[in-house]
Design an enzyme around this catalytic site. Structure first.
Site, PDB file in Angstrom:
ATOM      1  N   ARG A 149      -6.061  -7.112  -2.656  1.00  0.00           N
ATOM      2  CA  ARG A 149      -4.954  -7.477  -1.782  1.00  0.00           C
ATOM      3  C   ARG A 149      -5.543  -8.006  -0.475  1.00  0.00           C
ATOM      4  O   ARG A 149      -6.684  -7.692  -0.125  1.00  0.00           O
ATOM      5  CB  ARG A 149      -4.056  -6.279  -1.493  1.00  0.00           C
ATOM      6  CG  ARG A 149      -3.362  -5.698  -2.723  1.00  0.00           C
ATOM      7  CD  ARG A 149      -2.494  -4.510  -2.329  1.00  0.00           C
ATOM      8  NE  ARG A 149      -1.757  -3.963  -3.455  1.00  0.00           N
ATOM      9  CZ  ARG A 149      -2.167  -2.964  -4.226  1.00  0.00           C
ATOM     10  NH1 ARG A 149      -3.352  -2.393  -3.977  1.00  0.00           N
ATOM     11  NH2 ARG A 149      -1.440  -2.527  -5.233  1.00  0.00           N
ATOM     12  N   LYS A 174      -2.839   0.309  -1.656  1.00  0.00           N
ATOM     13  CA  LYS A 174      -1.412   0.565  -1.484  1.00  0.00           C
ATOM     14  C   LYS A 174      -1.104   2.001  -1.896  1.00  0.00           C
ATOM     15  O   LYS A 174      -1.569   2.479  -2.927  1.00  0.00           O
ATOM     16  CB  LYS A 174      -0.611  -0.412  -2.348  1.00  0.00           C
ATOM     17  CG  LYS A 174       0.853  -0.527  -1.948  1.00  0.00           C
ATOM     18  CD  LYS A 174       1.502  -1.686  -2.671  1.00  0.00           C
ATOM     19  CE  LYS A 174       2.941  -1.863  -2.216  1.00  0.00           C
ATOM     20  NZ  LYS A 174       3.584  -3.017  -2.912  1.00  0.00           N
ATOM     21  N   HIS A 243      -2.724 -14.303  -1.797  1.00  0.00           N
ATOM     22  CA  HIS A 243      -2.349 -13.519  -2.969  1.00  0.00           C
ATOM     23  C   HIS A 243      -2.345 -14.337  -4.254  1.00  0.00           C
ATOM     24  O   HIS A 243      -2.332 -13.769  -5.351  1.00  0.00           O
ATOM     25  CB  HIS A 243      -0.992 -12.839  -2.745  1.00  0.00           C
ATOM     26  CG  HIS A 243      -1.131 -11.442  -2.226  1.00  0.00           C
ATOM     27  ND1 HIS A 243      -1.549 -11.177  -0.941  1.00  0.00           N
ATOM     28  CD2 HIS A 243      -0.956 -10.228  -2.813  1.00  0.00           C
ATOM     29  CE1 HIS A 243      -1.596  -9.871  -0.764  1.00  0.00           C
ATOM     30  NE2 HIS A 243      -1.252  -9.274  -1.880  1.00  0.00           N
ATOM     31  N   ARG A 246      -5.405 -13.279  -6.008  1.00  0.00           N
ATOM     32  CA  ARG A 246      -5.206 -11.988  -6.698  1.00  0.00           C
ATOM     33  C   ARG A 246      -4.379 -12.188  -7.973  1.00  0.00           C
ATOM     34  O   ARG A 246      -4.715 -11.639  -9.030  1.00  0.00           O
ATOM     35  CB  ARG A 246      -4.514 -11.006  -5.748  1.00  0.00           C
ATOM     36  CG  ARG A 246      -4.091  -9.679  -6.385  1.00  0.00           C
ATOM     37  CD  ARG A 246      -3.560  -8.755  -5.292  1.00  0.00           C
ATOM     38  NE  ARG A 246      -2.725  -7.681  -5.794  1.00  0.00           N
ATOM     39  CZ  ARG A 246      -3.173  -6.501  -6.213  1.00  0.00           C
ATOM     40  NH1 ARG A 246      -4.468  -6.258  -6.224  1.00  0.00           N
ATOM     41  NH2 ARG A 246      -2.347  -5.569  -6.631  1.00  0.00           N
ATOM     42  N   HIS A 269      -2.093  -0.887  -9.362  1.00  0.00           N
ATOM     43  CA  HIS A 269      -0.650  -0.694  -9.523  1.00  0.00           C
ATOM     44  C   HIS A 269      -0.373   0.744  -9.951  1.00  0.00           C
ATOM     45  O   HIS A 269      -0.999   1.251 -10.879  1.00  0.00           O
ATOM     46  CB  HIS A 269      -0.092  -1.648 -10.582  1.00  0.00           C
ATOM     47  CG  HIS A 269      -0.018  -3.067 -10.129  1.00  0.00           C
ATOM     48  ND1 HIS A 269       0.087  -4.136 -11.007  1.00  0.00           N
ATOM     49  CD2 HIS A 269      -0.015  -3.607  -8.883  1.00  0.00           C
ATOM     50  CE1 HIS A 269       0.148  -5.259 -10.325  1.00  0.00           C
ATOM     51  NE2 HIS A 269       0.077  -4.971  -9.043  1.00  0.00           N
ATOM     52  N   TYR A 278       2.769 -10.096 -15.276  1.00  0.00           N
ATOM     53  CA  TYR A 278       1.773 -11.104 -15.634  1.00  0.00           C
ATOM     54  C   TYR A 278       1.831 -11.455 -17.123  1.00  0.00           C
ATOM     55  O   TYR A 278       1.338 -12.501 -17.525  1.00  0.00           O
ATOM     56  CB  TYR A 278       0.370 -10.613 -15.259  1.00  0.00           C
ATOM     57  CG  TYR A 278       0.202 -10.472 -13.777  1.00  0.00           C
ATOM     58  CD1 TYR A 278       0.075 -11.590 -12.955  1.00  0.00           C
ATOM     59  CD2 TYR A 278       0.218  -9.222 -13.174  1.00  0.00           C
ATOM     60  CE1 TYR A 278      -0.051 -11.459 -11.591  1.00  0.00           C
ATOM     61  CE2 TYR A 278       0.096  -9.086 -11.796  1.00  0.00           C
ATOM     62  CZ  TYR A 278      -0.038 -10.211 -11.021  1.00  0.00           C
ATOM     63  OH  TYR A 278      -0.152 -10.080  -9.655  1.00  0.00           O
TER      64      TYR A 278
END
Length: 302
Positions: A149, A174, A243, A246, A269, A278
């Protein structure tokens, strides 16, 4: 609707303005949202707010959705309607809130924009012409190599990198979660070329891996602007933001490996449902693999 309906709306807006002290913009939004409901009620010959049923609220929202109003706007309208009916409940004018359990249509999930492999190669093989561009190339290689990120890249410290083992540590991703990521050979090479210059540029006691010309840690915004500048200098016409590197990492890795769980871990995630977006990007590729590999995919009906 009858005159009393208008007075109730006036009283509600007065409470928002004088007691809750909402902003003029918020007040205007509430007024508009309730007046839209009032117009719907007039069209349906509904005279009083107390006569509005849950089915009416649902029909009103559905009609607004058909008019092209987005999910977020409809959520805001429902919030205003719920507040309006809570006000009436508090006053004892009605017995229930018909909007309480009505939900707005879900917003369609936008697919992340990615670069294909050739575009990524063109971006990263454009060549560095200065010390700062050597730094920039090292940043972009790490972006794509490890699926970082933007904030994670900016927060990297020199001690977080282990070039001999081709790994890096994200200390606080995150949700405050840390993870160890592999670093590809091209990224190892690019970072290795940047490190001697970083040692000369960084101010004392600045631990950042990527520093500015002043020797301070690069901010996420600065990294974003350097990517824009890189594309302009290298005559790359595509509009690229950090991003996208990424997203491209995730898409290309999933396309090659088909290992959703591994990609989830690498991206950091917490839920695999986030990673599953994705799979939509690569559906055509997956369909081709299915056609080639599944034993009954090619059987034609007689």
């Amino acid at each position: 609707m009858d005159e009393s309906a208008g007075r109730i709306l006036t009283d509600f807006l007065s409470e928002l303005k004088f007691e809750k002290r909402v902003s003029p913009h918020t007040l205007s939004n509430y007024r508009r949202d309730i007046e839209l409901l009032a117009r719907f009620c007039r069209d349906k010959a509904i005279l009083h707010w107390r006569d509005v049923q849950q089915s009416h609220i649902r029909s009103h929202i559905a009609q607004r959705h058909r008019q092209g109003i987005g999910s977020k706007s409809l959520q805001r309208e429902l919030s205003a309607i719920r507040s309006f009916y809570r006000f009436q409940l508090k006053k004892g004018w009605i017995d229930n809130n018909p909007a309480q359990h009505v939900k707005a249509p879900k917003q369609a999930r936008k697919l992340p924009k990615t670069l294909d492999v050739d575009q990524m190669v063109g971006l990263l093989d454009a060549g560095a012409d200065s010390i700062l561009e050597l730094r920039d190339l090292a940043m972009f290689e790490l972006f794509y190599s490890s699926g970082l990120r933007l904030g994670e890249l900016a927060a990297l410290n020199l001690d977080d990198l282990d070039l001999p083992d081709r790994a890096l540590l994200v200390r606080e991703g995150k949700g405050g979660k840390s993870r160890v990521l592999p670093v590809g050979s091209q990224a190892v090479k690019a970072v290795g070329q940047w490190l001697p210059h970083r040692q000369a540029m960084a101010l004392k006691d600045v631990p950042a891996l990527f520093v500015s010309a002043r020797g301070t840690r690069l901010s996420p915004r600065s990294i974003q602007l350097r990517l824009v500048r890189w594309c302009r200098q290298k005559e790359i016409t595509a509009r690229i933001h950090p991003h996208m590197l990424r997203h491209s990492f995730a898409s290309h890795l999933l396309e090659s490996s088909q290992d959703l769980r591994a990609v989830q871990e690498l991206l950091g995630h917490s839920s695999i449902s986030t990673t599953q977006i994705y799979t939509h990007l690569d559906f055509q590729h997956l369909a081709e693999i299915y056609d080639k590999a599944h034993p009954r995919a090619k059987i034609k009906p007689k």
